[in-house]
Design a protein around this motif. Structure first.
Motif, short mmCIF file in Angstrom:
data_model
loop_
_atom_site.label_atom_id
_atom_site.label_comp_id
_atom_site.label_asym_id
_atom_site.label_seq_id
_atom_site.Cartn_x
_atom_site.Cartn_y
_atom_site.Cartn_z
N GLY A 23 -0.87 -4.40 -0.61
CA GLY A 23 -1.55 -5.01 -1.08
C GLY A 23 -0.78 -4.27 -2.57
O GLY A 23 0.27 -5.12 -3.20
N GLU A 24 -1.11 -3.33 -3.61
CA GLU A 24 0.15 -3.19 -4.38
C GLU A 24 1.33 -2.41 -3.98
O GLU A 24 0.91 -1.36 -3.00
CB GLU A 24 -0.64 -3.12 -5.98
CG GLU A 24 -1.21 -2.82 -6.27
CD GLU A 24 -2.57 -2.00 -6.24
OE1 GLU A 24 -2.69 -1.62 -7.45
OE2 GLU A 24 -3.40 -1.47 -5.19
N GLY B 121 -0.43 0.18 -0.59
CA GLY B 121 -1.71 -0.27 0.36
C GLY B 121 -1.81 -2.02 1.38
O GLY B 121 -1.07 -2.49 0.57
N VAL B 122 -2.55 -1.24 1.87
CA VAL B 122 -1.96 -2.61 3.26
C VAL B 122 -3.51 -2.74 3.37
O VAL B 122 -3.96 -1.67 3.90
CB VAL B 122 -1.11 -2.08 4.54
CG1 VAL B 122 -1.39 -2.88 5.61
CG2 VAL B 122 0.37 -1.57 3.73
N ARG B 123 -3.53 -3.74 4.44
CA ARG B 123 -4.69 -4.34 4.61
C ARG B 123 -4.11 -4.88 6.20
O ARG B 123 -3.40 -5.67 6.12
CB ARG B 123 -5.52 -5.87 4.14
CG ARG B 123 -6.20 -5.67 2.66
CD ARG B 123 -6.68 -7.03 2.03
NE ARG B 123 -7.58 -6.82 1.51
CZ ARG B 123 -6.90 -6.92 0.10
NH1 ARG B 123 -6.16 -7.09 -0.34
NH2 ARG B 123 -8.36 -6.49 -0.42
N LEU C 141 2.35 1.77 -4.39
CA LEU C 141 2.13 2.50 -4.47
C LEU C 141 3.40 3.43 -5.11
O LEU C 141 4.40 3.22 -5.56
CB LEU C 141 1.03 3.52 -4.25
CG LEU C 141 -0.04 2.59 -3.71
CD1 LEU C 141 -0.32 3.35 -2.17
CD2 LEU C 141 -0.77 2.00 -5.03
N SER D 208 -2.18 -7.59 5.41
CA SER D 208 -1.78 -8.60 3.84
C SER D 208 -1.20 -7.08 3.39
O SER D 208 -1.81 -5.95 3.18
CB SER D 208 -2.32 -9.06 3.44
OG SER D 208 -3.52 -8.11 2.64
N MET E 294 -8.37 -0.82 5.16
CA MET E 294 -6.97 -1.03 4.14
C MET E 294 -6.71 0.61 4.10
O MET E 294 -7.58 1.70 4.15
CB MET E 294 -8.22 -0.98 2.98
CG MET E 294 -8.07 -1.87 2.30
SD MET E 294 -8.78 -2.72 0.47
CE MET E 294 -10.02 -2.99 1.01
N LEU E 295 -5.25 0.47 3.83
CA LEU E 295 -4.42 1.89 4.36
C LEU E 295 -4.10 1.87 3.12
O LEU E 295 -2.95 1.26 2.70
CB LEU E 295 -3.76 2.54 5.41
CG LEU E 295 -4.36 1.71 7.10
CD1 LEU E 295 -3.96 1.38 7.65
CD2 LEU E 295 -5.72 3.05 7.00
N ARG E 296 -2.93 3.48 3.02
CA ARG E 296 -1.87 3.41 2.27
C ARG E 296 -0.59 3.78 3.36
O ARG E 296 -1.33 4.81 3.98
CB ARG E 296 -2.08 5.08 1.41
CG ARG E 296 -0.74 5.40 0.92
CD ARG E 296 -1.33 6.61 -0.10
NE ARG E 296 -0.47 7.13 -0.74
CZ ARG E 296 -0.39 6.68 -2.18
NH1 ARG E 296 -1.47 6.48 -2.73
NH2 ARG E 296 0.55 7.13 -2.97
#
Lengths: 155, 645
Positions: B598-599, B607-609, B601, B596, B518-520
């Protein structure tokens, strides 16, 4: 021994052995993997154990969500309108996570009373409130009702 | 007008179900052939009426008739037309109507095929199915009619289908799953009819087998589709969650698998009769329990429909009446069907008995884990959840043991097998399997469990192939004609067992060899996961038919070469004001790339999976193979012949 009886004994022994092993396995696994739910009030009163996997939840307090500008770390507060608990999480929050929404988190309480979550769950339905959370709110409400009978709550 | 026709024909079908549940039985006890023969027409009329009702509801959905409450809640004029149709089973009421439709469909097929049964048994089977239909039809009519109207305050537009369900998965997953679930009521019907008539010989098992195999095949496919759907739709890449509702479909599958095997013994050897009957009752009860868990809202799950206590109580009563009644009948009558044939401790019977014990234990552990939170809560001990670790740690060893026996069992002969037959072939293949799995595990640096599982997988493959080869190479004819001569039943078993292995390999590799991060990330950033470089190229706004979307573009590079372009989306559905994640996949035979969002930011960061999942497709490929196996077994020629007398 009579051959039929011998056979029956063999079958029964096999069943007992397998069942015994399975029951042991189940008991052990259940002991390790049950996660009790604690409401913010219970946590505030010190009922929840520390450094043990538990679940906690409540409604996300408006304006409490703070993100780290560099990483995916996030801190927010969850409430049952009586007490709040601070929850820390590092990762991607579910789509339906937002302020005012009921959530349930899985993780451990640290020594400072902060809940370090490994997982945050929110349901895929905006009308939905996790049953644990709605009950926690109800319980907190009724205890509040006893102390301050005049407070008119719309929740 | 149409909804009233639907409601009316549903009420009529309830009356026909009532007659079907009683008339043939009275005929059976009175020895009145006319009443017995009424079973078939009654079944056909009941089914036709349910079909009419289903069609009228479909029409209400397709024509956007929002004066129907259920349509207004689950559809919207903006919805693409195929989702309008599948929205029919997007909620509790409609999915129950689908359930009843499929049940009456099974009833009709049984009624068509009834001629292969003795004259007095067939109508009794239909009559028992009539009782089951009666239960579900009254549940539908009295607690959850989908035809309730919103008059005169008809809304201008509907509340829309839950965005999560606006997907191909919803179109196929529930109908197939229900085909399986409901199909087991046919096996139940056969079991209860056998108890009523006392007619339980080898041919009984021969009638019941294809039906059980067919429902098992559908249930397998349904579960596989559900797992695949959850994987790409929920946006976090899991393929099985041990969620109560998944367990609700998995328990009948386990019990149904046991039933398939014990039916084989009952047919071939005439033993385990009463146990087979009991298993048929249990399998059906677990299907009902599943319906109860999903629809009563007693357990928290991703699937649960809106909770309504009266519905829960109704199904609970239905469960008690049907299961309690059949168990009572079993207690009274089972003594008469006891088998007297004995079997040897090394024969195939013994292996299949072991199979049944292990599968039953597996079912019970899943049942316990699923119901434990309920028990805990009822005893006022607190609110708990039983997590996936419980299921994984209990399920894995027992399932592996089961698969060890799965390799050996098919080699054995009925009644008695010489130990020396196993000893040589087993020891050689075990040696090769352990060694080759060891090499794989050593090369890739996997752990002990992976070694064990892969060794078991290889072993099953070796022994199955050896068994097949031994069968086709014996005799003087060539291999191909011999291979064609082997019964479909045998190939069914081979496919199902190999499918199990393929799934096992997928499960093992996806759990030990997946890379998740999980990354930003902001557009322009890149990240390396498991040897793949993921470049976040861009982010744009796109309009869909009933949503607006943030659509990202990622390019995956392997050693400098672009291998895939992925477009994960974050969709905002305007009617429900709801956000949905749409994961992007690059599917492959040995690995999936999964991105996928995420939200959003601060600024342009998201946020990326990013997952690289190895061999995840194999899990579902195995499911498809198992389904093919079930269908082959159901279509075996032996079952199509008429029963002799």
């Amino acid at each position: 021994m009579h051959p039929v009886r011998k056979k029956r004994l063999l079958v029964i022994t096999a069943i007992v052995l397998i069942l015994g092993a399975a029951v042991t396995l189940v008991m052990y696994a259940l002991q390790q993997n049950i996660n009790l739910f604690y409401s913010p009030s219970q946590i505030a009163m010190g009922e929840a154990p520390r450094h043990v996997n538990i679940r906690a939840g409540g409604l996300v307090v408006d304006g409490s969500v703070k993100r780290n500008p560099e990483t995916l770390a996030v801190v927010f507060e969850a409430t049952d309108y009586q007490h709040t608990v601070t929850i820390e999480y590092r990762g991607i929050l579910p789509d339906l996570f937002r302020e005012g929404q009921g959530i349930v988190a899985q993780g451990q309480l640290n020594d400072g009373g902060v809940f370090i979550a490994t997982e945050v769950l929110a349901k895929h339905d905006e009308k939905y409130m996790p049953p644990e959370v709605s009950e926690a709110v109800k319980n907190a409400q009724s205890s509040m009702g006893e102390s301050k009978a005049s407070s008119q709550s719309t929740y | 007008m149409f909804p009233e026709i639907g409601q009316f024909s549903l009420i009529l079908s309830l009356f026909f179900a009532l007659s079907l549940a009683s008339v043939p039985l009275i005929g059976y006890w009175r020895g009145n052939r006319l009443l017995l023969e009424a079973a078939r027409p009654l079944t056909f009329i009941m089914s036709a009426l349910v079909l009419v009702s289903f069609i009228t509801l479909s029409w209400s959905f397709l024509s956007d008739d929002f004066s129907v409450l259920y349509v207004a809640q689950n559809s919207n004029s903006q919805l693409p037309v195929w989702y309008k149709f599948s929205a029919l089973w997007g909620g509790h009421e409609g999915s129950l109507l689908l359930w009843v439709l499929i049940l009456s469909g099974w009833c009709s097929v049984v009624a068509f095929k009834i001629k292969t049964l003795p004259e007095d048994v067939g109508p009794v089977v239909l009559s028992v199915l009539g009782m089951v239909s009666l239960g579900f039809l009254s549940f539908l009519l009295f607690t959850s009619s989908p035809f309730a109207r919103l008059l005169p305050d008809t809304p201008v537009d509907g509340g829309d289908l839950n965005p999560l369900l606006q997907d191909f998965g919803l179109i196929v997953h529930p109908p197939v799953l229900y085909m399986g679930y409901v199909g087991f009521s046919v096996a139940f019907g056969f079991a209860v009819a056998a108890l009523i008539t006392g007619n339980l010989n080898a041919s009984w098992a021969r009638w019941a087998r294809p039906w059980t195999a067919a429902s098992w095949a559908f249930l397998t496919l349904g579960i596989t589709l559900g797992s695949w759907w959850a994987y790409y739709e929920l946006g976090w890449g899991g393929w099985w969650f041990w969620d109560p509702v998944e367990n609700a479909s998995f328990m009948p599958w386990l019990a149904g698998t046991a039933l398939l095997h014990s039916l084989a013994v009952t047919e071939k050897r005439g033993v385990f009769k009463s146990w087979t009957i009991l298993l048929a009752i249990f399998t059906f009860s677990l299907s009902l329990l599943g319906a109860f868990l999903v629809r009563s809202g007693v357990l928290t799950s991703v699937h649960s429909f809106a909770a309504d206590p009266t519905r829960g109580i109704f199904i609970l009563v239905l469960l008690l009446v049907l299961v309690g009644g059949s168990l009572l009948l079993y207690a009274v009558r089972a003594v008469e069907v006891r088998s007297s044939v004995s079997f040897g401790a090394s024969g195939r019977e013994a292996w299949l008995l072991l199979n049944n014990i292990l599968l039953t234990v597996l079912t019970l552990t899943v049942l316990l884990g699923t119901l434990y939170p309920l028990i805990f809560d009822a005893l006022n001990l607190g609110k708990i959840s039983v997590g996936a670790p419980y299921f994984n740690s209990v399920f894995t060893p027992i399932a592996l043991l089961l698969m060890v026996f799965m390799a050996v069992g098919p080699l054995s002969k009925w009644h008695h097998t010489k130990f020396s037959v196993f000893a040589k072939v087993c020891s050689t293949s075990a040696f090769i399997a352990i060694l080759s799995a060891g090499l794989v595990v050593y090369y890739y640096g996997f752990g002990f469990i992976a070694w064990l599982s892969l060794a078991v997988a290889f072993w099953v493959v070796f022994l199955s192939c050896a068994d097949w080869f031994g069968k086709v190479s014996a005799g003087t004819k060539g291999i191909i004609p011999r291979a064609r001569q082997l019964p479909r039943n045998y190939y069914g078993m081979l496919f199902a067992h190999l499918g199990m292995v393929v799934s096992l390999v997928g499960i093992v590799l996806v759990s030990v060899n997946s890379h998740e991060s999980m990354l930003r990330l902001s557009p322009g950033d890149n990240a390396t996961v498991a040897g793949y470089d993921f470049m976040f190229d861009s982010m744009e706004q796109v309009d869909g038919p009933n949503y607006v979307s943030n659509k990202g573009q990622f390019t995956a590079y392997k050693s400098g070469e672009a291998v895939a372009v992925l477009y994960p989306e974050k969709r905002f559905f305007t009617t429900r004001q709801q956000v949905m994640t749409e994961a992007a996949l690059d599917a492959g035979f040995t690995r999936d790339l999964y991105v996928s969002l995420g939200e959003r930011l601060d600024g342009s960061a998201w946020g990326v999976r990013i997952y690289v999942k190895s061999f995840v497709r194999w899990i579902w490929l195995g499911g498809l193979l198992m389904m093919a196996g079930g269908l082959l077994a159901a279509l075996d020629k032996r079952y199509r012949k008429r029963a002799g007398g």
